[in-house]
Design a protein around this motif. Structure first.
Motif, short mmCIF file in Angstrom:
data_model
loop_
_atom_site.label_atom_id
_atom_site.label_comp_id
_atom_site.label_asym_id
_atom_site.label_seq_id
_atom_site.Cartn_x
_atom_site.Cartn_y
_atom_site.Cartn_z
N ALA A 216 -10.11 34.73 42.40
CA ALA A 216 -10.88 33.48 42.51
C ALA A 216 -9.95 32.29 42.65
O ALA A 216 -8.76 32.38 42.33
N PHE A 217 -10.49 31.17 43.08
CA PHE A 217 -9.68 29.99 43.40
C PHE A 217 -8.57 30.40 44.37
O PHE A 217 -7.39 30.05 44.17
N THR B 170 -16.66 29.82 43.52
CA THR B 170 -15.38 29.25 43.95
C THR B 170 -14.94 29.98 45.22
O THR B 170 -15.44 31.06 45.52
N ARG B 171 -14.01 29.38 45.93
CA ARG B 171 -13.30 30.13 46.95
C ARG B 171 -12.82 31.42 46.31
O ARG B 171 -12.32 31.41 45.18
N ARG C 279 -11.15 35.62 36.97
CA ARG C 279 -10.28 35.05 38.00
C ARG C 279 -9.58 36.12 38.84
O ARG C 279 -9.78 36.19 40.03
#
Lengths: 463, 463
Positions: B252-253, B426-427, B221
């Motif tokens: 991430a996200f 993911t974005r 992440r």
């Protein structure tokens, strides 16, 4: 609503009881019946997953229940405590949004894969339990090292990667060039014209930042490097990579004993810090990778490291009655089998071996009064062998110059290194810790390729 | 008796009044009469010196009074408070031991030297006030960066230095090889046989760890890199070096706004940490190197960074009435003069410029809905111009592939990068901070050669 990290869920635990929260992450496992489903979600912030429970009231129940492993999702729901279950809580989802779908072709399925196979998908393997644990420990250990030195006021120095000199006087090096290999510039006499190269001379990738670190130690007293180093050795072993990271502290007004004190403190600090910061990962390694790991590491924490001379070590090996592949005699370099025997069988804890014959050590190590040995030290640890190599440096100008000549090195290549001995030189010492070897030691992982994110070895520079 | 560091003398101050202590270090200045003498001693642990006072009772009074600047000495003596003097205390020496003599030929005498000259003695310049301050700030800033990210749970990833791919699809790179340039291996058709090279193919020094960092962001992440990067650009400017260190977080996200939030927090954190940890050094820079430095940095701490689109920025520049060397029009890349005008004159604080035309940005940046601009961001700061460049990454497989083709890149070189978009993409977003540029910003030093311990630039790889 702000996303809560799974790391924080486990930290706050029951404080969040019955609260509405948002979590996001990747599906590790998923199973569903016609009316409800379970997802093990990992969001990368923590080793453990959290269980998501959903049922047919979910507007996209069908779609969610069919999601492949590794799909990325965002869940809103309520945290409920589950005192009777394996995990302390789960999340009852009210909405599940699909952020990014995966497919059934996802190469990292639940079944066991070989380490060899996982190396071929190095872009995905950090999503597995093993590599998630390895690379988090690697990150935390790197920080522990910085913290150890910075808390003690050491100055972190970035020594050069591209270098015109060979610090060790011996390493096999990678050449760095911008010359067109298909059309090399030649001088009139038909020789390669290195003056045409980017730096105007031959340059290579560094094998050590030590010599440059010494210049900083004689200004800042206590310094350290932490950066990549390179060896172009054509050896395909579990312990060697062409590119690896090294930590090289260097301390002024200090001798070999100070050096050993520092190394011992540092090793214990790193172990202690990682055990404290990565308990889940370390438990995993102990259960799945190396059964004796935690015992061995906690034993090290409470041990005073042994300190013996090379001469004593050779005697101990000769008197052990053990037969070795390589013969043991005064003057021979210690092989891994000898190193491991010393630390694992004879002393049963980490051992500093000091004062090696000058012939098997580098030119910059300080000559002892016996004129036969130098003030070198290697730290040997169980399971690995040599973890650290260091020495007190020769600070006496004439003796250093003499060794440079004896080893057939070019005096002019070392003009600045020699000058350190002319202008306020002091006793000083330092060592090198191979970072990857430290990670292998901390995790029990047996192959250096599995503690480097994208390893570089003979015939391999993928990703 | 244990040595006390000068750093600790200043910390403990009057607690040590009239106590017997040992200090050691290097002579910065020395003056003596027939009966007594004064030495300004620096031990590398602190920016400031301590004054040593001795008199003819010293057994080696003659020898000590003749010592050259830079000589290393060990002093035992009593700390006495000097409330009326410039410094709060001094040490009355009872013994002074000479650890290592210097000579009158010591190149770093008290007089002012040019920066150019000091670069030729890079092994000695960290002993000067200016470079002692620069390199301590560099070390502390490096640690601040690690601390910032680690405190937030980011995983530090060591992306490869030697690479088979060109992340930016554009950089000028250094070739890495073990082939003998005097005797290159040729295949039967007379072509260079790269299969014979160490890695079995062409390899270069990395220009960025971003693509590899993305693989880790999609597992952990929040991740960051901090390592050396290389550009083989034949440009001899004050802002470019062939070897420099870069920090590349990847989250991430997360979208472009999250990215800007992170960058703003990070820059403020670094400034705050360095101001707190290096007050003496920062005072020195403010007085001797860059008069407005402290005002500028503290102003940044209390500012909300401006966020404007590229389109808005171009309009603002056009409406400014200022004439620029390079013309301003929509579609043109912003030059340093434009960047500095935006941040120094128009907005008077740090500015994020976002959403640049796709033509002037990299293939991996996320396409905006207008199909003309991409979700890029550059952070511009007064005195420097661009400090950070980043973007939201294109997470949509088809759009990314399309851009790869459009830019004439080879799809097969990016197979693993593309796969990240197939399996739970993911974005995500990230940026690069040039570490040397940050140090220039923090110190006011005007040339990158003076914030790198041993700079590598065109035709220069000394030490």
């Amino acid at each position: 609503m702000k996303t809560t990290y799974i790391r924080d869920l486990y930290k706050k635990g029951s404080d969040l009881e019955d609260q509405e929260i948002v979590v996001s992450g990747w599906i590790r496992t998923s199973r569903a019946s016609k009316t409800f489903g379970f997802i093990e979600l990992n969001d990368g912030t923590y080793f453990k997953n959290v269980q998501i429970v959903y049922d047919e009231n979910l507007s996209n129940f069908e779609a969610v229940s069919k999601l492949s492993i590794a799909s990325a999702i965002i869940i809103q729901g309520k945290l409920v405590l589950t005192p009777d279950a394996k995990q302390p809580f789960e999340i009852l989802a009210t909405t599940i949004e699909v952020e990014g779908e995966s497919t059934p072709e996802y190469p990292l399925q639940k079944k066991r894969h070989t380490m060899e196979y996982l190396r071929t998908i190095a872009h995905l393997r950090p999503r597995s339990n093993t590599f998630s644990a390895v690379f988090r420990v690697r990150s935390v250990a790197a920080y522990a090292i910085h913290k150890f030195f910075q808390d003690r006021g050491f100055v972190y120095v970035h020594t050069p990667i591209i270098t015109g000199s060979d610090a060790e006087g011996a390493g096999q090096m990678f050449r760095v060039t911008t010359m067109d290999l298909e059309n090399l510039p030649m001088s009139d006499n038909g020789q390669l014209d290195v003056a045409e190269d980017f730096f105007g001379k031959e340059t290579n990738l560094t094998v050590s930042g030590q010599l440059e670190a010494e210049t900083f130690a004689l200004a800042f007293r206590d310094v350290y490097t932490f950066g990549p180093t390179f060896r172009a050795e054509n050896s395909n072993t579990k312990r060697h990579a062409a590119e690896f990271w090294m930590i090289e502290p260097e301390i002024a007004f200090a001798d070999l004993n100070d050096n050993m004190d520092l190394a011992e403190d540092m090793v214990k600090y790193i172990i202690d810090y990682v055990l404290e910061q990565c308990p889940e990962e370390m438990k995993f390694f102990n259960e799945r990778i190396d059964k004796g790991l935690l015992d061995r590491l906690t034993h090290v924490l409470s041990s005073d490291f042994v300190r013996v001379t090379y001469t004593e070590a050779v005697e101990a090996l000769k008197n052990s009655g053990e037969t070795f592949e390589f013969p043991v005699f005064w003057g021979a370099d210690l092989q891994t089998e000898h190193e491991r025997y010393l630390t694992e069988v004879i002393y049963k804890k980490p051992v500093f071996v000091t004062d090696y014959p000058k012939e098997i050590k580098s030119f910059y190590m300080r000559m002892n009064a016996d004129q036969k040995t130098v003030a070198a030290m290697d730290l040997l640890v169980p399971g690995i062998g040599e973890l650290i190599g260091g020495s007190q440096r020769e600070e006496r100008y004439d003796l250093l110059l003499n060794r440079i000549h004896e080893m057939g090195l070019q005096e002019e290549d070392y003009w600045w290194y020699l000058e350190l001995r002319k202008f306020g030189g002091t006793r000083h010492a330092g060592y090198g810790l191979g970072f990857e070897r430290m990670i292998m030691y901390l995790t029990g992982m047996g192959n250096i390729r599995d503690v480097v994110p994208f390893p570089r070895t003979v015939k391999n520079a993928e990703f």
